[in-house]
Design an enzyme around this catalytic site. Structure first.
Site, mmCIF file in Angstrom:
data_model
loop_
_atom_site.group_PDB
_atom_site.id
_atom_site.type_symbol
_atom_site.label_atom_id
_atom_site.label_comp_id
_atom_site.label_asym_id
_atom_site.label_seq_id
_atom_site.Cartn_x
_atom_site.Cartn_y
_atom_site.Cartn_z
ATOM 1 N N ASP A 88 51.227 54.398 42.335
ATOM 2 C CA ASP A 88 51.639 52.952 41.580
ATOM 3 C C ASP A 88 52.294 52.362 41.151
ATOM 4 O O ASP A 88 52.770 53.264 41.092
ATOM 5 C CB ASP A 88 49.790 52.849 41.346
ATOM 6 N N ASP A 90 52.277 49.508 38.303
ATOM 7 C CA ASP A 90 51.754 49.057 36.899
ATOM 8 C C ASP A 90 50.568 49.863 36.224
ATOM 9 O O ASP A 90 49.727 50.646 36.515
ATOM 10 C CB ASP A 90 50.655 47.855 37.183
ATOM 11 N N SER A 176 51.864 49.636 45.959
ATOM 12 C CA SER A 176 51.359 48.180 44.468
ATOM 13 C C SER A 176 50.989 47.151 45.185
ATOM 14 O O SER A 176 50.532 47.066 45.957
ATOM 15 C CB SER A 176 52.512 48.238 43.818
ATOM 16 N N ASN A 247 41.505 50.426 42.218
ATOM 17 C CA ASN A 247 41.755 50.340 43.682
ATOM 18 C C ASN A 247 43.153 50.791 43.898
ATOM 19 O O ASN A 247 43.436 51.183 45.774
ATOM 20 C CB ASN A 247 43.093 48.644 43.555
#
Length: 296
Positions: A88, A90, A176, A247
Site C-alpha cells: 500500500d 498512504d 494504492s 481496503n
C-alpha cells in the site's frame, strides 16, 4: 534437525535496544533455541519447535512484548523469503495520506479526512468513500497536485525494503487506493517494478471531481496479488503484502506474509502479523534478512 518455526523480535530503536531479558522471556514462552542476531540491539530470530497445546498465539506474544515496544512475528521457517512484495502507499510507504493532503490544500480537508478515517476503519465502503472525497475536489486547480507532492514524505527504509527484495529477485508492486499521479512518483523514488492506483480526471487545468477508470479498491488489490504470484510462477505463500487500512485486508489475509503496518483497529483485529512499534525494516527482518544484507 533445524527447528520448524521462528519468532522474530524487533525493537523500536527510538525507544532503546532490544533487552536481553525480553529475548530470554520469549525463549521460555516457546521453548526456543539460542537467538540468531539479525541486527545488533535491534532484531533477533529465535528458532522454535512446532507449537503444542496451550502454546501462546500471536495475540499473546504481541501482548507480552508490547510494553517493551517490541514487535513479535511468529511463522514457519520454510519459505520465509518471499518472491513478491505488494505494498500500500498512504501511511505505509509514505507517511502521508495524499488525498487528505490534497484536500487540505483545496480547503476541504476536514470533510475529506473524516470520510478517509471512516473508510479506513471499514465504516464506509471504499468505493463510495473515494467517490465522495474526489467529488469535493471539483473545480480546484490541478497545480495543487504538485504542492501536495512537495509535502509527501517517503517513510524511512521504504527504498531499502524494495531494493533488497529486488536484489533477491522478488517482483515488487505499489498498489494504492490513492491516485496514479502520486503512485508513479513514489514508485520511481523507491524503485518498485510497477505501480497501480486510481486516475483523477482533469478538466483543463482543474480537477474534474471524478475518476476516469474503474476504481482500484480492496478486491483489485487482492487480484493484483494473485496476478503477481502467477506471473512470478509462485504460490501465494511466497508473497508478502503490507498495508494499514481496511481496503488492504483482502491482500493482507491472502498473502503468505501479510503485515499490518501500524494498522487501523479493524485491520489489527483480523491480521495476525503486525508491525506496531517498528518501521519498514521489519518487513525484511520478518523474512530472515540480516541488516548487513540490506541494500541501503
Amino acid at each position: 534437525m533445524a527447528l520448524p518455526y521462528v519468532l522474530t523480535l524487533i525493537a523500536d530503536r527510538a525507544h532503546g535496544p532490544l533487552n536481553p531479558a525480553v529475548v530470554r522471556t520469549a525463549r521460555d514462552m516457546l521453548g526456543g533455541a539460542a537467538p540468531i542476531e539479525l541486527s545488533p540491539g535491534e532484531a533477533v530470530d529465535i528458532p522454535c519447535p512446532s507449537p503444542g497445546p496451550g502454546a501462546p498465539g500471536a495475540a499473546a506474544l504481541r501482548a507480552a512484548f508490547a510494553p517493551h515496544r517490541v514487535d513479535a512475528i511468529f511463522q514457519r521457517v520454510r519459505g520465509r523469503r518471499k518472491a513478491v512484495l505488494i505494498a500500500d502507499m498512504d501511511s505505509t510507504i509514505v507517511a502521508n495520506e495524499t488525498l487528505d493532503d490534497l484536500a487540505a490544500l483545496a480547503g476541504c480537508g476536514e470533510a475529506v479526512a473524516a470520510i478517509t478515517q471512516a473508510s479506513m476503519n471499514g465504516e464506509i465502503e471504499f468505493e463510495d468513500a473515494l467517490r465522495q472525497r474526489v467529488a469535493l475536489l471539483k473545480g480546484r486547480p490541478a497545480t495543487l497536485l504538485k504542492r501536495a507532492w512537495s509535502e509527501t514524505r517517503i517513510n524511512p527504509d521504504a527504498r531499502t525494503v524494495v531494493q533488497t527484495m529486488r536484489r533477491h529477485n522478488a517482483r515488487t508492486a505499489l498498489v494504492s487506493g490513492g491516485f496514479t499521479w502520486f503512485t508513479a512518483r513514489v514508485a520511481e523514488a523507491c524503485g518498485f517494478d510497477e505501480h497501480h492506483g486510481n486516475a483523477l480526471t482533469l478538466s483543463g487545468d482543474t480537477l474534474a471531481g471524478t475518476l476516469h477508470a474503474e476504481i482500484l479498491g480492496p478486491d483489485a488489490k487482492r487480484l493484483h496479488l494473485e496476478r503477481l504470484a502467477e506471473e512470478r510462477g509462485v504460490k501465494l505463500s511466497a508473497t508478502c503484502a503490507i498495508g494499514d487500512g481496511a481496503n488492504d485486508i483482502p491482500m493482507l489475509t491472502m498473502a503468505g506474509l501479510g503485515l499490518a503496518f501500524h494498522g487501523k483497529p479493524r485491520v489489527r483485529a483480523v491480521v495476525e502479523r503486525q508491525i506496531n512499534f517498528t518501521g519498514l525494516r521489519t518487513v525484511l527482518f520478518a523474512q530472515g534478512y540480516p541488516a548487513a544484507s540490506f541494500v541501503e
